[in-house]
Write a protein that holds these residues in place. Sequence first.
Motif, PDB file in Angstrom:
ATOM      1  N   ARG A 221       0.827  -1.214   0.000  1.00  0.00           N
ATOM      2  CA  ARG A 221       0.000   0.000   0.000  1.00  0.00           C
ATOM      3  C   ARG A 221       0.857   1.257   0.000  1.00  0.00           C
ATOM      4  N   LYS A 222       1.977   1.197   0.684  1.00  0.00           N
ATOM      5  CA  LYS A 222       2.877   2.355   0.704  1.00  0.00           C
ATOM      6  C   LYS A 222       3.319   2.695  -0.716  1.00  0.00           C
TER       7      LYS A 222
ATOM      8  N   GLY B 192       0.702   5.472  -1.201  1.00  0.00           N
ATOM      9  CA  GLY B 192       1.442   6.424  -0.385  1.00  0.00           C
ATOM     10  C   GLY B 192       1.007   6.395   1.073  1.00  0.00           C
ATOM     11  N   VAL B 193       1.829   6.994   1.911  1.00  0.00           N
ATOM     12  CA  VAL B 193       1.622   6.917   3.360  1.00  0.00           C
ATOM     13  C   VAL B 193       0.522   7.832   3.879  1.00  0.00           C
ATOM     14  N   LEU B 194       0.025   8.729   3.070  1.00  0.00           N
ATOM     15  CA  LEU B 194      -1.032   9.631   3.525  1.00  0.00           C
ATOM     16  C   LEU B 194      -2.428   9.154   3.126  1.00  0.00           C
ATOM     17  N   HIS B 195      -2.502   8.041   2.463  1.00  0.00           N
ATOM     18  CA  HIS B 195      -3.795   7.513   1.998  1.00  0.00           C
ATOM     19  C   HIS B 195      -4.484   6.745   3.124  1.00  0.00           C
ATOM     20  N   PRO B 196      -5.813   6.848   3.230  1.00  0.00           N
ATOM     21  CA  PRO B 196      -6.539   6.113   4.274  1.00  0.00           C
ATOM     22  C   PRO B 196      -6.327   4.592   4.220  1.00  0.00           C
ATOM     23  N   ASP B 197      -6.138   4.037   3.037  1.00  0.00           N
ATOM     24  CA  ASP B 197      -5.901   2.589   2.937  1.00  0.00           C
ATOM     25  C   ASP B 197      -4.571   2.194   3.571  1.00  0.00           C
ATOM     26  N   TYR B 198      -3.577   3.074   3.471  1.00  0.00           N
ATOM     27  CA  TYR B 198      -2.306   2.812   4.131  1.00  0.00           C
ATOM     28  C   TYR B 198      -2.520   2.799   5.646  1.00  0.00           C
TER      29      TYR B 198
ATOM     30  N   VAL C 190      -1.614  -0.016   8.508  1.00  0.00           N
ATOM     31  CA  VAL C 190      -0.876   0.278   9.743  1.00  0.00           C
ATOM     32  C   VAL C 190      -1.693  -0.201  10.944  1.00  0.00           C
ATOM     33  N   ASN C 191      -2.980   0.102  10.937  1.00  0.00           N
ATOM     34  CA  ASN C 191      -3.866  -0.313  12.018  1.00  0.00           C
ATOM     35  C   ASN C 191      -3.940  -1.835  12.121  1.00  0.00           C
ATOM     36  N   ASN C 192      -4.059  -2.509  10.973  1.00  0.00           N
ATOM     37  CA  ASN C 192      -4.140  -3.973  10.982  1.00  0.00           C
ATOM     38  C   ASN C 192      -2.894  -4.597  11.602  1.00  0.00           C
ATOM     39  N   LEU C 193      -1.736  -4.092  11.220  1.00  0.00           N
ATOM     40  CA  LEU C 193      -0.493  -4.621  11.765  1.00  0.00           C
ATOM     41  C   LEU C 193      -0.391  -4.318  13.255  1.00  0.00           C
ATOM     42  N   GLY C 194      -0.773  -3.111  13.646  1.00  0.00           N
ATOM     43  CA  GLY C 194      -0.752  -2.752  15.062  1.00  0.00           C
ATOM     44  C   GLY C 194      -1.696  -3.619  15.892  1.00  0.00           C
ATOM     45  N   THR C 195      -2.868  -3.877  15.358  1.00  0.00           N
ATOM     46  CA  THR C 195      -3.844  -4.728  16.044  1.00  0.00           C
ATOM     47  C   THR C 195      -3.295  -6.137  16.201  1.00  0.00           C
ATOM     48  N   LEU C 196      -2.627  -6.627  15.171  1.00  0.00           N
ATOM     49  CA  LEU C 196      -2.009  -7.943  15.255  1.00  0.00           C
ATOM     50  C   LEU C 196      -0.965  -7.978  16.381  1.00  0.00           C
ATOM     51  N   TYR C 197      -0.147  -6.944  16.453  1.00  0.00           N
ATOM     52  CA  TYR C 197       0.882  -6.910  17.492  1.00  0.00           C
ATOM     53  C   TYR C 197       0.274  -6.845  18.900  1.00  0.00           C
ATOM     54  N   VAL C 198      -0.861  -6.185  19.021  1.00  0.00           N
ATOM     55  CA  VAL C 198      -1.565  -6.187  20.311  1.00  0.00           C
ATOM     56  C   VAL C 198      -2.003  -7.613  20.646  1.00  0.00           C
ATOM     57  N   GLU C 199      -2.552  -8.305  19.642  1.00  0.00           N
ATOM     58  CA  GLU C 199      -2.987  -9.698  19.845  1.00  0.00           C
ATOM     59  C   GLU C 199      -1.813 -10.594  20.219  1.00  0.00           C
TER      60      GLU C 199
END
Length: 177
Positions: A150-151, A155-161, A165-174
């Motif tokens: 996606r990057k 690009g890094v300013l797009h909502p899909d990016y 980021v959120n998906n990966l962060g959520t995984l790390y929380v899990e």
Amino acid sequence: ASLYESMGLYKKAESLYLESIDIRKAELGTNNKEYAQSINNLAGVYENEGEYDKAEKLYVEANTINKKVLGENHIEFLITTNNLAGLYERKGEYKKAEPLYIKIIEVKKKNSVTNKPNYPTFLNNLASLYISMGFFNKAEPLHIEALNSRKKIVGVLHPDYAVSVNNLGTLYVEMKV
């Protein structure tokens, strides 16, 4: 119909999708992508209503038509495959969903179309399935690949990016990393 569906007015959407199916069937027959699209859309309504058996039957039919008419490399076939996999995941039938998600990613890689916005979505879908199955170590590389993809694509300013980021962060929380 899609407007009503997005508003949660499923009975109104269902009625219009059924009309669309009847028209396309009468005018075009049942072996074309437009007919498959209409039954795929109706399947989505049934899935949202929790009528999984009805949805599955229609997703399978749409997928079969798209495979026959368009081939396994066409995006419409991959979308109906993804929708069927998503239904299986929602039903907790992970062993049915996994090979479908894997197939989609393999086709995209084989055809060198990993630079399209839907590719990271397909990666995230498989990663989500692995999280549901408790296979965090299988999910992590998929989320990382989706993030990097996606990057490059949006690009890094797009909502899909940000979603990646959120998906990966959520995984790390899990994973409690």
